[in-house]
Design an enzyme around this catalytic site. Structure first.
Site, PDB file in Angstrom:
ATOM      1  CD  GLN A   1      -2.940  -1.264   2.193  1.00 56.19           C
ATOM      2  OE1 GLN A   1      -3.006  -0.396   3.044  1.00 56.19           O
ATOM      3  NE2 GLN A   1      -3.775  -2.291   2.168  1.00 56.19           N
TER       4      GLN A   1
ATOM      5  CG  LEU B   1       6.452   1.832  -4.332  1.00 60.84           C
ATOM      6  CD1 LEU B   1       7.548   1.295  -3.405  1.00 60.84           C
ATOM      7  CD2 LEU B   1       7.033   2.848  -5.303  1.00 60.84           C
TER       8      LEU B   1
ATOM      9  CG  ASP C   1       0.573   1.215 -11.748  1.00 67.01           C
ATOM     10  OD1 ASP C   1       0.881   2.365 -12.095  1.00 67.01           O
ATOM     11  OD2 ASP C   1      -0.079   0.955 -10.730  1.00 67.01           O
TER      12      ASP C   1
END
Length: 198
Positions: A120, A123, A171
């Protein structure tokens, strides 16, 4: 490391940081992201008689000292772990291959994972687990050449959406490509190609 039938396959995917443009990946914008070599998730696939998803000893706790211990753990970290991520990418991968008429050989495997990406923290730890698992599946079934690299971030995102995780492609693109990545998610590319220009 990738192997032929009978060999262990292991892949890593690295943490991701959005440098510029976050969160414009969900608004047809442009972004620049990079992966961090210090933090990663690794997934290990070993051929086995049955298909087994191995819970992580820390992140997928199913044994507790007491009811209070379990409740405290859930309040601090929620119900999340990597087992659900591994199961979701297996399902999405299977369905994609079926829909695209990509034949998968017979055979089962055992999947396990590890990660040092802090939880959390933004990343992209969950998508790193899914990305590494997808790489293992591509090699186990020997279909890497049949699933374009541009499509792989979509598969990872679809696995996470399967679990109710709300996210964009940024991501996953950074983790599939690695390093410093420029991404253009213009509506033209997304509608015509089904993915951005990376």
């Amino acid at each position: 490391m990738a192997g032929e039938n009978g060999n262990v396959i292991e892949h890593k995917a690295y943490a991701r940081v959005g440098l510029l443009g976050n969160p414009s990946d969900v608004y047809y914008g442009r972004t620049i992201s990079f992966s961090l070599g210090n933090f990663w998730a690794s997934v290990r696939l070993q051929p086995s008689k049955e298909l087994v998803i191995v819970p992580h000893p820390t992140h997928d706790l199913v044994q507790f000292e007491s009811l209070s211990h379990m409740v405290n753990r859930l309040q601090a970290e929620g119900y999340y772990g990597g087992v659900r991520l591994l199961m979701a990418i297996c399902k999405v991968f299977h369905n994609y291959c079926r829909d695209e008429n990509i034949s998968l050989r017979e055979g089962n495997f055992t999947l396990s994972y590890d990660t040092n990406i802090p939880r959390q923290t933004g990343l992209s730890g969950s998508s790193a687990i899914v990305c590494a698992a997808l790489s293992c599946l591509l090699d186990f079934y020997n279909v890497r050449h049949l699933i374009k690299v541009e499509v792989r971030p979509n598969l990872i995102l679809n696995a996470e959406k399967e679990l109710g995780i709300v996210a964009g492609l940024q991501d996953r693109v950074a983790q599939v490509y690695g390093g410093l990545v420029y991404m253009d998610f213009s509506k033209k590319y997304m509608e015509e190609l089904g993915h951005g220009n990376y």
